[in-house]
Write an enzyme that holds these catalytic residues in place. Sequence first.
Site, PDB file in Angstrom:
ATOM      1  N   ASP A  23       0.804  -1.220   0.000  1.00  0.00           N
ATOM      2  CA  ASP A  23       0.000   0.000   0.000  1.00  0.00           C
ATOM      3  C   ASP A  23       0.838   1.272   0.000  1.00  0.00           C
ATOM      4  O   ASP A  23       0.293   2.375  -0.107  1.00  0.00           O
ATOM      5  CB  ASP A  23      -0.948   0.022   1.195  1.00  0.00           C
ATOM      6  CG  ASP A  23      -2.222  -0.772   0.932  1.00  0.00           C
ATOM      7  OD1 ASP A  23      -2.347  -1.307  -0.188  1.00  0.00           O
ATOM      8  OD2 ASP A  23      -3.074  -0.870   1.825  1.00  0.00           O
ATOM      9  N   GLY A  83      -8.631  21.792 -32.871  1.00  0.00           N
ATOM     10  CA  GLY A  83      -9.355  20.832 -33.697  1.00  0.00           C
ATOM     11  C   GLY A  83      -9.721  21.417 -35.046  1.00  0.00           C
ATOM     12  O   GLY A  83      -9.632  20.748 -36.077  1.00  0.00           O
ATOM     13  N   LEU A  84     -10.115  22.691 -35.070  1.00  0.00           N
ATOM     14  CA  LEU A  84     -10.437  23.357 -36.330  1.00  0.00           C
ATOM     15  C   LEU A  84      -9.196  23.457 -37.207  1.00  0.00           C
ATOM     16  O   LEU A  84      -9.252  23.221 -38.415  1.00  0.00           O
ATOM     17  CB  LEU A  84     -11.006  24.750 -36.052  1.00  0.00           C
ATOM     18  CG  LEU A  84     -11.326  25.590 -37.289  1.00  0.00           C
ATOM     19  CD1 LEU A  84     -12.432  24.949 -38.107  1.00  0.00           C
ATOM     20  CD2 LEU A  84     -11.727  27.019 -36.883  1.00  0.00           C
ATOM     21  N   ASP A  87     -14.820  36.048 -33.131  1.00  0.00           N
ATOM     22  CA  ASP A  87     -13.982  34.854 -33.270  1.00  0.00           C
ATOM     23  C   ASP A  87     -14.577  33.645 -32.560  1.00  0.00           C
ATOM     24  O   ASP A  87     -14.202  32.510 -32.851  1.00  0.00           O
ATOM     25  CB  ASP A  87     -12.581  35.126 -32.718  1.00  0.00           C
ATOM     26  CG  ASP A  87     -11.802  36.085 -33.608  1.00  0.00           C
ATOM     27  OD1 ASP A  87     -12.158  36.198 -34.795  1.00  0.00           O
ATOM     28  OD2 ASP A  87     -10.850  36.722 -33.119  1.00  0.00           O
TER      29      ASP A  87
END
Length: 525
Positions: A36, A409-410, A274
């Site tokens: 542990d 991503g764009l 934007d």
Amino acid sequence: MKLTLWTYEGPPHVGAMRVATGMKGLHYVLHAPQGDTYADLLFTMIERRNHRPPVTYTTFQARDLGGDTANLFKDAARDAYARFQPEAMIVGASCTAELIQDDPGGLTEALGLPIPVIPLDLPSYQRKENFGADETFHQIVRHLAKPMPRTANITCNILGATALGFRHRDDVAEVTKLLSLMGITVNVAAPLDARPSDIARMGQAHFNVLLYPETGEGAARQLERTCNQPWTKTVPLGVGATRDFLHEVAALTGLSPTVDESALRLPWWSASVDSTYLTGKRVFIFGDATHAIAAARIAATEIGFQVVGMGCFNREFARPMRAAAKAHGIEALITDDYLEVEAEIERLQPELILGTQMERHIGKRLGIPCAVISSPVHVQDFPARYSPQMGFEGANVIFDTWIHPLVMGLEEHLLTMFREDFEFHDAAGPSHHGAKAVARVEPEDAGGFTPPAPPVGYLETENAKSGAAPAAEPFWADAAERELKKIPFFVRGKAKRNTEKYAADRGVTEINVETLYEAKAHYAR
């Protein structure tokens, strides 16, 4: 018990370690087997702390189970006090040691140590990490905090921040600044960076600020009972919640809720030109209940996303989570099984995921952008820079954190879309050099796109059930495949599946560009 690759929460003794590690002058004696001690790595490697947790393990082994493990624990507690000289000590057992039933609290009391010794009763097989942290902090406050005269000026305690918490260090600093703008001084912030002697003077504050209900609500209720201190119910995550928090504090103190908001940028940015392409983006939210509920409010009312799914892993907060989801017109997902979360994300096909490090991995596999909003988190979510989530500066950080995955991503989508362009394909050379672009030559054997085949015998079995003849599997024409690649990658999977279903339902064997757009129009209606 269920074995799994990932877990959202560890056992309750890890929650106790989060409190002990966050505090100073407190030591935790943990009756636990040798294995542990892995829990140390959570703090030294993930949180990147420059010292190991103040925990002494008994580290009994299999051969010790036939002997006197009680004396083993007493020796460990005695040695820990002699070596570390703490102001107070908490004692407990891990899930394995709990089965031995050695009673760490009673054993330590028999030693007669000259410091407060606080026993922990953490049911390892019924509860989990957040409960362990909440109960540990609650017991420390119950044993050490007493009623006392209030301070001359208005002060408060900040409750709930622990070690290994998601941006807890910076949240405490940001909320402290926010309160100071109202003229309020922080008496004690605990458990993070507090000492047992600080806990003992918590009763002199006028009220308490609860930042993290998962790890501090028990202490808030205890202080309300014993010290007659009210506590705030609003967590200042997001612009609206921060303003609500200020008004709640104003109602408790009689002070003005008006503070300087000149550094707040999220409202202007989210309304700017934007950001308009982000409006209506479908988002799925999952994490601890406090952060997930706050994230849904921010997403829907401050950025303009559409919340299509939300949930939490801590079942203790299932009721408020379900109420919050109902307000967004959806049903909450309450589960601690990441596979169920993954299945729901696959079903909903959102354009953005807001979740934990588990959802970040799920997003990578599914090709969906993800921003982290809640523990459990990994090393990259313990930044060296100042990066709060709460208050007005926290709202700015949240906007950046959530929007960047979509913006990137764009960009990735645009790069992919122009990959075949005569000027921008990989073999064309740098476009800014000029006159170097050459037409791309496709291999003669370049074939059309072939979707993954279903499991062997699946079509035959389904057709046999319905009595239908085996259906021809639709395939993608070259032009349709190229058109498919122009669709943003984060919704391309859904577009592909919808088109194939549309073609299969109508007996179309070859998917061309017209089929693709017919399917798009069909599912848009």
